[in-house]
Write a protein that holds these residues in place. Structure first.
Motif, PDB file in Angstrom:
ATOM      1  N   SER A  75       0.806  -1.223   0.000  1.00 40.54           N
ATOM      2  CA  SER A  75       0.000   0.000   0.000  1.00 40.54           C
ATOM      3  C   SER A  75       0.837   1.270   0.000  1.00 40.54           C
ATOM      4  O   SER A  75       0.323   2.355  -0.278  1.00 40.54           O
ATOM      5  CB  SER A  75      -0.924   0.018   1.220  1.00 40.54           C
ATOM      6  N   GLY A  76       2.109   1.166   0.366  1.00 35.24           N
ATOM      7  CA  GLY A  76       2.968   2.335   0.391  1.00 35.24           C
ATOM      8  C   GLY A  76       2.962   3.089   1.706  1.00 35.24           C
ATOM      9  O   GLY A  76       3.619   4.129   1.833  1.00 35.24           O
ATOM     10  N   ARG A  77       2.245   2.593   2.689  1.00 35.60           N
ATOM     11  CA  ARG A  77       2.265   3.230   4.008  1.00 35.60           C
ATOM     12  C   ARG A  77       3.570   2.880   4.730  1.00 35.60           C
ATOM     13  O   ARG A  77       4.178   1.853   4.461  1.00 35.60           O
ATOM     14  CB  ARG A  77       1.058   2.785   4.837  1.00 35.60           C
ATOM     15  N   PRO A  78       3.989   3.725   5.676  1.00 38.46           N
ATOM     16  CA  PRO A  78       5.273   3.500   6.365  1.00 38.46           C
ATOM     17  C   PRO A  78       5.310   2.155   7.088  1.00 38.46           C
ATOM     18  O   PRO A  78       4.417   1.816   7.864  1.00 38.46           O
ATOM     19  CB  PRO A  78       5.343   4.654   7.361  1.00 38.46           C
ATOM     20  N   PHE A  79       6.393   1.405   6.841  1.00 34.82           N
ATOM     21  CA  PHE A  79       6.596   0.084   7.433  1.00 34.82           C
ATOM     22  C   PHE A  79       8.046  -0.032   7.863  1.00 34.82           C
ATOM     23  O   PHE A  79       8.961   0.352   7.125  1.00 34.82           O
ATOM     24  CB  PHE A  79       6.276  -1.024   6.423  1.00 34.82           C
ATOM     25  N   LEU A  80       8.273  -0.565   9.078  1.00 33.26           N
ATOM     26  CA  LEU A  80       9.629  -0.841   9.542  1.00 33.26           C
ATOM     27  C   LEU A  80       9.690  -2.246  10.105  1.00 33.26           C
ATOM     28  O   LEU A  80       9.020  -2.576  11.086  1.00 33.26           O
ATOM     29  CB  LEU A  80      10.064   0.159  10.624  1.00 33.26           C
ATOM     30  N   GLY A  81      10.507  -3.095   9.486  1.00 32.77           N
ATOM     31  CA  GLY A  81      10.766  -4.432   9.997  1.00 32.77           C
ATOM     32  C   GLY A  81      12.080  -4.439  10.765  1.00 32.77           C
ATOM     33  O   GLY A  81      13.034  -3.752  10.378  1.00 32.77           O
ATOM     34  N   ILE A  82      12.127  -5.199  11.848  1.00 32.49           N
ATOM     35  CA  ILE A  82      13.324  -5.258  12.685  1.00 32.49           C
ATOM     36  C   ILE A  82      13.782  -6.702  12.822  1.00 32.49           C
ATOM     37  O   ILE A  82      12.992  -7.576  13.212  1.00 32.49           O
ATOM     38  CB  ILE A  82      13.059  -4.654  14.076  1.00 32.49           C
ATOM     39  N   CYS A  83      15.054  -6.964  12.504  1.00 31.56           N
ATOM     40  CA  CYS A  83      15.680  -8.285  12.617  1.00 31.56           C
ATOM     41  C   CYS A  83      14.909  -9.316  11.788  1.00 31.56           C
ATOM     42  O   CYS A  83      14.949  -9.272  10.569  1.00 31.56           O
ATOM     43  CB  CYS A  83      15.814  -8.697  14.078  1.00 31.56           C
ATOM     44  N   LEU A  84      14.209 -10.230  12.438  1.00 33.12           N
ATOM     45  CA  LEU A  84      13.428 -11.208  11.687  1.00 33.12           C
ATOM     46  C   LEU A  84      12.363 -10.522  10.851  1.00 33.12           C
ATOM     47  O   LEU A  84      11.928 -11.048   9.813  1.00 33.12           O
ATOM     48  CB  LEU A  84      12.793 -12.210  12.654  1.00 33.12           C
ATOM     49  N   GLY A  85      11.957  -9.321  11.276  1.00 30.17           N
ATOM     50  CA  GLY A  85      11.011  -8.531  10.494  1.00 30.17           C
ATOM     51  C   GLY A  85      11.574  -8.109   9.153  1.00 30.17           C
ATOM     52  O   GLY A  85      10.816  -7.778   8.234  1.00 30.17           O
ATOM     53  N   LEU A  86      12.899  -8.082   9.022  1.00 30.92           N
ATOM     54  CA  LEU A  86      13.532  -7.905   7.710  1.00 30.92           C
ATOM     55  C   LEU A  86      13.650  -9.231   6.995  1.00 30.92           C
ATOM     56  O   LEU A  86      13.277  -9.358   5.820  1.00 30.92           O
ATOM     57  CB  LEU A  86      14.922  -7.285   7.867  1.00 30.92           C
ATOM     58  N   GLN A  87      14.145 -10.258   7.679  1.00 31.02           N
ATOM     59  CA  GLN A  87      14.398 -11.535   7.008  1.00 31.02           C
ATOM     60  C   GLN A  87      13.139 -12.119   6.374  1.00 31.02           C
ATOM     61  O   GLN A  87      13.199 -12.723   5.300  1.00 31.02           O
ATOM     62  CB  GLN A  87      15.005 -12.515   8.002  1.00 31.02           C
ATOM     63  N   LEU A  88      12.014 -11.956   7.032  1.00 33.50           N
ATOM     64  CA  LEU A  88      10.767 -12.521   6.513  1.00 33.50           C
ATOM     65  C   LEU A  88      10.325 -11.873   5.208  1.00 33.50           C
ATOM     66  O   LEU A  88       9.499 -12.435   4.484  1.00 33.50           O
ATOM     67  CB  LEU A  88       9.654 -12.393   7.554  1.00 33.50           C
ATOM     68  N   LEU A  89      10.873 -10.697   4.883  1.00 36.18           N
ATOM     69  CA  LEU A  89      10.519 -10.038   3.626  1.00 36.18           C
ATOM     70  C   LEU A  89      11.136 -10.729   2.417  1.00 36.18           C
ATOM     71  O   LEU A  89      10.668 -10.544   1.292  1.00 36.18           O
ATOM     72  CB  LEU A  89      10.965  -8.571   3.654  1.00 36.18           C
ATOM     73  N   PHE A  90      12.184 -11.537   2.648  1.00 37.38           N
ATOM     74  CA  PHE A  90      12.848 -12.209   1.527  1.00 37.38           C
ATOM     75  C   PHE A  90      12.045 -13.436   1.077  1.00 37.38           C
ATOM     76  O   PHE A  90      11.051 -13.809   1.694  1.00 37.38           O
ATOM     77  CB  PHE A  90      14.272 -12.583   1.914  1.00 37.38           C
ATOM     78  N   GLU A  91      12.522 -14.060   0.017  1.00 40.27           N
ATOM     79  CA  GLU A  91      11.778 -15.168  -0.596  1.00 40.27           C
ATOM     80  C   GLU A  91      11.796 -16.436   0.259  1.00 40.27           C
ATOM     81  O   GLU A  91      10.868 -17.243   0.190  1.00 40.27           O
ATOM     82  CB  GLU A  91      12.364 -15.461  -1.984  1.00 40.27           C
ATOM     83  N   GLY A  92      12.843 -16.609   1.037  1.00 37.98           N
ATOM     84  CA  GLY A  92      12.922 -17.808   1.859  1.00 37.98           C
ATOM     85  C   GLY A  92      14.150 -17.788   2.731  1.00 37.98           C
ATOM     86  O   GLY A  92      14.935 -16.843   2.729  1.00 37.98           O
ATOM     87  N   SER A  93      14.331 -18.882   3.501  1.00 39.01           N
ATOM     88  CA  SER A  93      15.449 -18.987   4.425  1.00 39.01           C
ATOM     89  C   SER A  93      15.911 -20.428   4.536  1.00 39.01           C
ATOM     90  O   SER A  93      15.114 -21.363   4.407  1.00 39.01           O
ATOM     91  CB  SER A  93      15.045 -18.470   5.817  1.00 39.01           C
ATOM     92  N   GLU A  94      17.213 -20.600   4.800  1.00 38.30           N
ATOM     93  CA  GLU A  94      17.750 -21.931   5.071  1.00 38.30           C
ATOM     94  C   GLU A  94      17.358 -22.423   6.457  1.00 38.30           C
ATOM     95  O   GLU A  94      17.431 -23.622   6.732  1.00 38.30           O
ATOM     96  CB  GLU A  94      19.276 -21.900   4.970  1.00 38.30           C
TER      97      GLU A  94
END
Length: 582
Positions: free
Chosen positions: A112-131
């Motif tokens: 939507s373009g509204r302000p969003f801030l992810g922290i630690c895992l809140g950043l990692q979860l934005l990616f496509e996947g994780s090992e």
């Protein structure tokens, strides 16, 4: 809380007061005041139930904002500013988000373009996947995958501590922050920069290679580090998200106002060696919680009425150490080994109040068997209570010795029954610190004992040339037939993320850390080791960092009594070309 406990907490805390000792660069009052003067500032917080979210709440409130929690998926649709902090395992987080029906609404909010801030895992979860968690899908917002740090490079993992950030372009989030250090704690790193995610990458960090430290695209931002635990720098970064124009202006004004002609030595970049202030907390004979310290764990005065030695109030001392530059603060409830469990004392309230004034990591330990149940819901309940009260890590002592001995009896097999395994599975291994309390045992023949021995430069009372370190429980009052090296290996295998390595022989002596012990344990494991017991001067800190693989060093009495200042230690480390945060 019973009246006796309430009185103990009041006696152990006090209202914050102004101090002239805080350097101007450590204050954030200008940002706080600017935010507080604006009405109707609200932040929506997505708390999915893992990790220390209280610290994020306190940091946001300190910057003048109110908080509204996400209680149902529709709450995301009405949010104006969303902060998504995450601590724990990637798979566990995705499972919870899916179960609560938050995955779709969260993606919609980000789009939507509204302000969003992810922290630690809140950043990692934005990616496509994780090992992590055997490999699993993420939200798929940013191209790339989260990968595990390569322990073959010889670096301690988890990546815990203060490291530099290198911005790749300008942004309100980081402009004016420069390459000041921020606090990291993670075993899996965000994706590496690539052409596919280049338009997202805002900053990178080096640790066993380059990885993404911060991202930004439009109003969507996220960071791998913990701004709420990164002191004044972290509060600046949070302000850059919450009120960007004001934050940039405040940073510029602060830069122009700086007039100190003498700057400290810059020192090398990279992961800093941490200096940790430890507070041994226990009830005195009047029932008040006090910070104390003793020799070989004897905390009573040596003359007179043998009162418990009182070196200050826990919350006030913790706040003082934060202001003076401590990289972390540890609360160890040493009343605990006398069967006074943490959840039955005012220690949780002390943590709550400390977290409102201390914006660096807090470790809480002691309190007997967490929750009173060995290896069951008691540990999980206690850990949840401790995290909810403001602690980032829980320190496990005597129970870890039991767990390690049982591990070896099973032939080196983990069965999921221990507090170490259960806590690390839910909250991540970085949340588990194992405190080891060993004492030296001298031997003439290494083959005569089944423990790892070293040839020592400090001969025994009968000229013995070898020694091992026997682990103890119950505050050093009871020895067990397991060595410190063997214990360290076992708890690492069970899922501990860090080792707090004490030494009963050196405790309170002030003649330096047991370098042979620290070296032996840090060589035996790949997780970070904190050296403890024996610090008496700044040179002892540089000695342990030069001579061993210690990632951090801890002291108590010399800081409590103001014999040595934390800033003095940091400046000495810089002069010795050892990475340190100032």
């Amino acid at each position: 809380m019973p009246s006796r406990q309430a009185a103990a907490v009041e006696a152990s805390t006090s209202t914050p007061r102004a101090t002239s000792r805080v350097p101007a660069r450590c204050r954030t009052s200008s940002l706080v005041c600017k935010a507080s003067n604006s009405a109707n500032r609200e932040v929506t917080l997505l708390d999915y139930g893992a990790g220390n979210v209280r610290s994020v709440r306190n940091a946001i409130k300190k910057l003048g904002y109110t908080i509204r929690d996400v209680e149902k998926p529709s709450d995301l649709a009405s949010a104006d500013k969303l902060v998504f902090p995450g601590v724990g395992s990637f798979g566990q987080a995705m499972k919870i988000l899916t179960k609560k029906g938050l995955v779709g609404p969260l993606k919609d909010y980000i789009a939507s373009g509204r302000p969003f801030l992810g922290i630690c895992l809140g950043l990692q979860l934005l990616f496509e996947g994780s090992e992590e968690s055997g490999g699993c899908e993420g939200l798929g917002v940013i191209p790339g995958a989260v990968t595990q740090f390569d322990t073959r490079l010889g670096l301690p993992v988890p990546h815990i501590g203060w490291n530099n950030i290198a911005p790749t372009r300008g942004s309100a989030l980081l402009d004016g922050v420069g390459d000041r250090r921020v606090y990291y704690v993670h075993s899996y790193r965000s994706a590496t920069p690539s052409p596919a995610n280049s338009e997202w990458v805002l900053a990178t960090t080096q640790y066993g290679g380059e990885f993404v430290a911060a991202v930004n695209r439009g109003s969507v931002s996220a960071v791998q580090f913990h701004p709420e635990k990164s002191g004044a720098t972290g509060l600046d970064i949070l302000a850059g998200f919450l009120h960007p124009k004001e934050a940039v202006a405040a940073r510029q004004a602060a830069k122009e106002a700086a007039s100190s002609p003498a700057s400290p030595p810059s020192g090398p970049s990279g992961l800093a060696r941490r200096v940790i202030a430890c507070l041994d907390v226990r009830s005195n004979d009047q029932g008040d919680l006090v910070v104390t310290k003793g020799d070989q764990y004897d905390v009573r005065e040596k003359d007179g009425g043998r009162d418990v030695r009182n070196l200050g109030k826990p919350v006030d001392l913790a706040a003082r150490y934060f202001e003076e530059g401590a990289d972390e603060v540890a609360f160890l409830n040493i009343t605990g080994f006398r069967d006074c469990v943490m959840e039955d004392t005012p220690m949780l309230e002390v943590l709550r109040r400390a977290s409102e004034r201390v914006f660096v990591p807090l470790t809480a330990g002691g309190g007997g068997r967490e929750g009173g149940e060995k290896g069951g819901r008691g540990e999980r309940r206690s850990r949840h209570q401790t995290a909810e009260s403001g602690a980032d890590k829980v320190s496990i002592g005597s129970d870890a010795v039991d767990a390690a001995q049982a591990y070896y009896v099973r032939g080196g097999v983990a069965d999921g029954s221990t507090a170490i395994e259960q806590i690390s599975a839910v909250y991540g291994k970085q949340a588990v610190v194992v405190s080891i309390d060993p004492r030296r045992v001298y031997v003439t023949d290494p083959a005569a004992v089944p423990h790892t021995t070293v040839r020592t430069a400090k001969a025994g009372p009968h000229g013995e040339q070898y020694c091992w370190w026997q682990c103890t429980v119950k505050g050093g009052r009871e020895g067990r037939d397991i060595g410190a090296v063997e214990l360290a290996k076992a708890v690492e295998a069970l899922g501990a993320g860090e080792i707090l390595l004490n030494c009963i022989d050196n405790d309170g002596v002030g003649k330096g850390f047991d370098l042979e012990l620290v070296d032996a344990v840090s060589r035996a494991v790949t997780i970070p080791v904190i050296a403890s017991s024996g610090a008496g001067c700044p040179q002892h800190f540089s000695e342990v960092f030069h001579s061993t693989g210690a990632a951090a060093a801890l002291a108590a009495g010399i800081f409590h009594r103001r014999e040595v200042g934390i800033a003095e230690v940091k400046l000495h480390l810089r002069e010795q070309n050892i990475p340190a945060r100032l």
